[in-house]
Design a protein around this motif. Sequence first.
Motif, PDB file in Angstrom:
ATOM      1  N   ALA A 423       0.882  -1.070   0.079  1.00 14.26           N
ATOM      2  CA  ALA A 423       0.144   0.021  -0.208  1.00 14.26           C
ATOM      3  C   ALA A 423       1.060   1.300   0.050  1.00 14.26           C
ATOM      4  N   HIS A 424       1.963   1.233   0.563  1.00 15.25           N
ATOM      5  CA  HIS A 424       2.923   2.290   0.763  1.00 15.25           C
ATOM      6  C   HIS A 424       4.429   1.977   0.916  1.00 15.25           C
ATOM      7  N   GLY A 425       5.196   2.753   0.598  1.00 13.06           N
ATOM      8  CA  GLY A 425       6.477   2.201   0.586  1.00 13.06           C
ATOM      9  C   GLY A 425       7.333   1.608  -0.488  1.00 13.06           C
ATOM     10  N   LEU A 426       6.601   1.817  -1.799  1.00 13.28           N
ATOM     11  CA  LEU A 426       7.239   1.153  -2.811  1.00 13.28           C
ATOM     12  C   LEU A 426       8.576   1.448  -3.373  1.00 13.28           C
ATOM     13  N   TYR A 427       8.910   2.807  -3.131  1.00 15.46           N
ATOM     14  CA  TYR A 427       9.876   3.499  -3.552  1.00 15.46           C
ATOM     15  C   TYR A 427      11.167   2.889  -2.779  1.00 15.46           C
ATOM     16  N   ASP A 428      11.058   2.949  -1.528  1.00 11.81           N
ATOM     17  CA  ASP A 428      12.234   2.592  -0.743  1.00 11.81           C
ATOM     18  C   ASP A 428      12.618   1.151  -0.837  1.00 11.81           C
ATOM     19  N   ARG A 429      11.238   0.303  -1.154  1.00 11.88           N
ATOM     20  CA  ARG A 429      11.389  -1.137  -1.288  1.00 11.88           C
ATOM     21  C   ARG A 429      12.205  -1.605  -2.842  1.00 11.88           C
ATOM     22  N   ILE A 430      11.758  -0.786  -3.663  1.00 13.57           N
ATOM     23  CA  ILE A 430      12.793  -0.945  -4.924  1.00 13.57           C
ATOM     24  C   ILE A 430      14.128  -0.594  -4.839  1.00 13.57           C
ATOM     25  N   LEU A 431      14.480   0.612  -4.076  1.00 12.64           N
ATOM     26  CA  LEU A 431      15.678   0.850  -4.119  1.00 12.64           C
ATOM     27  C   LEU A 431      16.542   0.096  -3.263  1.00 12.64           C
ATOM     28  N   GLN A 432      15.892  -0.722  -2.084  1.00 14.59           N
ATOM     29  CA  GLN A 432      16.752  -1.908  -1.539  1.00 14.59           C
ATOM     30  C   GLN A 432      16.942  -2.961  -2.315  1.00 14.59           C
ATOM     31  N   GLU A 433      16.345  -3.203  -3.198  1.00 16.47           N
ATOM     32  CA  GLU A 433      16.169  -4.366  -4.137  1.00 16.47           C
ATOM     33  C   GLU A 433      17.470  -4.117  -5.182  1.00 16.47           C
ATOM     34  N   ILE A 434      17.573  -2.850  -5.325  1.00 18.54           N
ATOM     35  CA  ILE A 434      18.915  -2.593  -6.326  1.00 18.54           C
ATOM     36  C   ILE A 434      20.008  -2.402  -5.520  1.00 18.54           C
ATOM     37  N   GLU A 435      20.264  -1.893  -4.064  1.00 16.29           N
ATOM     38  CA  GLU A 435      20.974  -1.540  -3.447  1.00 16.29           C
ATOM     39  C   GLU A 435      22.017  -2.591  -2.823  1.00 16.29           C
ATOM     40  N   ARG A 436      20.913  -3.790  -2.348  1.00 18.82           N
ATOM     41  CA  ARG A 436      21.406  -4.947  -1.873  1.00 18.82           C
ATOM     42  C   ARG A 436      22.550  -5.683  -2.829  1.00 18.82           C
ATOM     43  N   PRO A 437      22.414  -5.863  -4.061  1.00 19.03           N
ATOM     44  CA  PRO A 437      23.366  -6.517  -4.956  1.00 19.03           C
ATOM     45  C   PRO A 437      24.607  -5.647  -5.122  1.00 19.03           C
ATOM     46  N   LEU A 438      24.106  -4.441  -5.173  1.00 23.59           N
ATOM     47  CA  LEU A 438      25.153  -3.278  -5.599  1.00 23.59           C
ATOM     48  C   LEU A 438      26.224  -3.406  -4.311  1.00 23.59           C
ATOM     49  N   LEU A 439      25.749  -3.295  -3.049  1.00 22.66           N
ATOM     50  CA  LEU A 439      26.806  -3.493  -1.919  1.00 22.66           C
ATOM     51  C   LEU A 439      27.518  -4.387  -1.834  1.00 22.66           C
ATOM     52  N   ASN A 440      26.728  -6.013  -2.005  1.00 24.47           N
ATOM     53  CA  ASN A 440      27.520  -7.113  -2.177  1.00 24.47           C
ATOM     54  C   ASN A 440      28.638  -7.159  -3.038  1.00 24.47           C
ATOM     55  N   ILE A 441      28.361  -6.744  -4.330  1.00 25.71           N
ATOM     56  CA  ILE A 441      29.307  -6.774  -5.383  1.00 25.71           C
ATOM     57  C   ILE A 441      30.655  -5.793  -4.999  1.00 25.71           C
ATOM     58  N   CYS A 442      30.267  -4.693  -4.275  1.00 22.42           N
ATOM     59  CA  CYS A 442      31.416  -3.813  -3.981  1.00 22.42           C
ATOM     60  C   CYS A 442      32.121  -4.339  -2.900  1.00 22.42           C
ATOM     61  N   LEU A 443      31.664  -4.811  -2.110  1.00 20.25           N
ATOM     62  CA  LEU A 443      32.303  -5.787  -0.857  1.00 20.25           C
ATOM     63  C   LEU A 443      33.127  -6.664  -1.377  1.00 20.25           C
ATOM     64  N   GLU A 444      32.463  -7.526  -2.211  1.00 15.73           N
ATOM     65  CA  GLU A 444      33.216  -8.757  -2.936  1.00 15.73           C
ATOM     66  C   GLU A 444      34.533  -8.160  -3.801  1.00 15.73           C
ATOM     67  N   ALA A 445      34.212  -7.007  -4.463  1.00 22.05           N
ATOM     68  CA  ALA A 445      35.433  -6.476  -5.449  1.00 22.05           C
ATOM     69  C   ALA A 445      36.496  -5.772  -4.366  1.00 22.05           C
ATOM     70  N   THR A 446      36.248  -5.508  -3.155  1.00 22.34           N
ATOM     71  CA  THR A 446      37.262  -4.816  -2.007  1.00 22.34           C
ATOM     72  C   THR A 446      37.444  -6.090  -1.228  1.00 22.34           C
ATOM     73  N   ARG A 447      37.214  -7.218  -1.205  1.00 16.32           N
ATOM     74  CA  ARG A 447      37.487  -8.222  -0.400  1.00 16.32           C
ATOM     75  C   ARG A 447      37.082  -7.963   0.949  1.00 16.32           C
ATOM     76  N   GLY A 448      35.840  -7.404   1.100  1.00 17.10           N
ATOM     77  CA  GLY A 448      35.299  -6.990   2.493  1.00 17.10           C
ATOM     78  C   GLY A 448      35.882  -5.791   3.122  1.00 17.10           C
ATOM     79  N   ASN A 449      36.820  -4.981   2.494  1.00 18.02           N
ATOM     80  CA  ASN A 449      37.172  -3.927   3.016  1.00 18.02           C
ATOM     81  C   ASN A 449      36.094  -2.374   2.871  1.00 18.02           C
ATOM     82  N   GLN A 450      35.819  -2.230   3.886  1.00 19.30           N
ATOM     83  CA  GLN A 450      34.466  -1.061   4.014  1.00 19.30           C
ATOM     84  C   GLN A 450      35.101   0.154   3.666  1.00 19.30           C
ATOM     85  N   ILE A 451      36.216   0.475   3.737  1.00 15.58           N
ATOM     86  CA  ILE A 451      36.785   1.702   3.311  1.00 15.58           C
ATOM     87  C   ILE A 451      37.165   1.837   2.004  1.00 15.58           C
TER      88      ILE A 451
END
Length: 482
Positions: A423-451
């Motif tokens: 009923a509401h919150g679709l914008y944030d929900r879709i952004l999370q769907e895109i953010e999750r794989p993006l953050l995971n890929i970047c962490l894999e590329a940097t071998r878990g180094n958050q900096i």
Amino acid sequence: MNATILVADDDRSIRLVVSQALAQRGHAVRAASDARTLWQWVDAGEGDLVVTDVLMPDGNGLDLVPRIKERRPDLPIIVMSAQNTILTAIRANERGAFEYLPKPFDLDVLVAAVDRALTQTQPEAPPPGNGAEEALPIVGRSPAMQEVFRVIGRLVNTDMTALINGESGTGKELVARALHDFGRRKDRPFVAVNMAAIPRELIESELFGHEKGAFTGAIARGVGKFELAQGGTLFLDEIGDMPMEAQTRLLRVLQTGEFTSVGGRTAQKADVRIIAATHRDLRQLIVQGRFREDLFYRLNVVPIHLPALRERRGDIADLARHFLTKAALDGLASKTLSTAAIEELQRYDWPGNVRELENLMRRIAVLYSEAVIDARMVAESVAAGATGRDGKGGGRHADETLSQSVDRHLRAYFAAHQGRLPAHGLYDRILQEIERPLLNICLEATRGNQIKAAELLGLNRNTLRKKLRELDIRARRPGTAE
């Protein structure tokens, strides 16, 4: 030159605008609404040129063309028609029309055709076809496809070499087939060979044949494609993948009209029509030294460019219905398309072109029991074709931009979840769907180094940590357990 032009069309508005356009060029125009009046004028010796529609209340303009040519062989005829199919273009040419113009057309195009007809010598008309209502080999009413039809109509009764260019899946072999099936060689073989599918060391033997003992493993004489296609048409698909050695031999065949088998000494006559096709830019291959320039000009006598399906979206509905009809003839359930389904089909970019659309229609005909196809079925089937049933990315969409890929998946998501969206919150929900794989890929590329991951993303380190907590993503180094 100023001339008297006879115009026949049952549409008063078309008669008016055509007459005005020709009169502005200084021509005298007589306009009729039926075939009978046009024939009376022609039979009486009037007019220097005829412009006629195909469908009129009392007859068919195409049927009138051979009668006019028999009565007055030197009278040029321009045929215009809203029945803008490949068969109309071919039959207009077969029956001796000077030019075929699909409606709607630009008046400047008509005026230019009239000028050519009045100043050029008409070629001898080819023998008429058998008049059979063959199944349409190519479907399309878009201006780009109409130009393809006009070229095919002019080429079918010649032996001119043609080079068909277009992306994979646009129907290059269908065009080659049409040139053969509607031409003078239609009763002889049509032989197709894909250069990309043959090992380089076997291409010359495959094309020209070989003699016994010509090379290791040649235990008997082998018949090549040129010999198999004698009297007919040889279609060389993906010509851009032909190795240079074979290009040299093909060039010699085109220059001399003869070929010699591998290991042979006696030349054979090459009584074949050559049609080549490629999805590559041959001019770029020439620059790279991978394709012979002289062979290119021998093949490119008549170029035919096939547009990508995304460049002819107006044809998608007709094509989809055509493929559903074919599927039904093959024993699958008969189905129709809803308006929403057509709109969904037209929004997609079709990287696999017409071939992908045909596969999609067959997939829907098999997987859904409903008689009417809706947008949800289209979106789900597009997504399934893009990712594969195992969920892995398909090569079919390898050329998509990120934006196109996201657009395709979002459309499939909305189509599949209509009525069950939050009923509401679709914008944030879709952004999370895109953010999750993006953050995971970047962490894999940097071998878990958050900096380093934060630098890669252009984010503050604290912002990254906050997002990882919100999405419950654990930064871990490769090789560690969950």
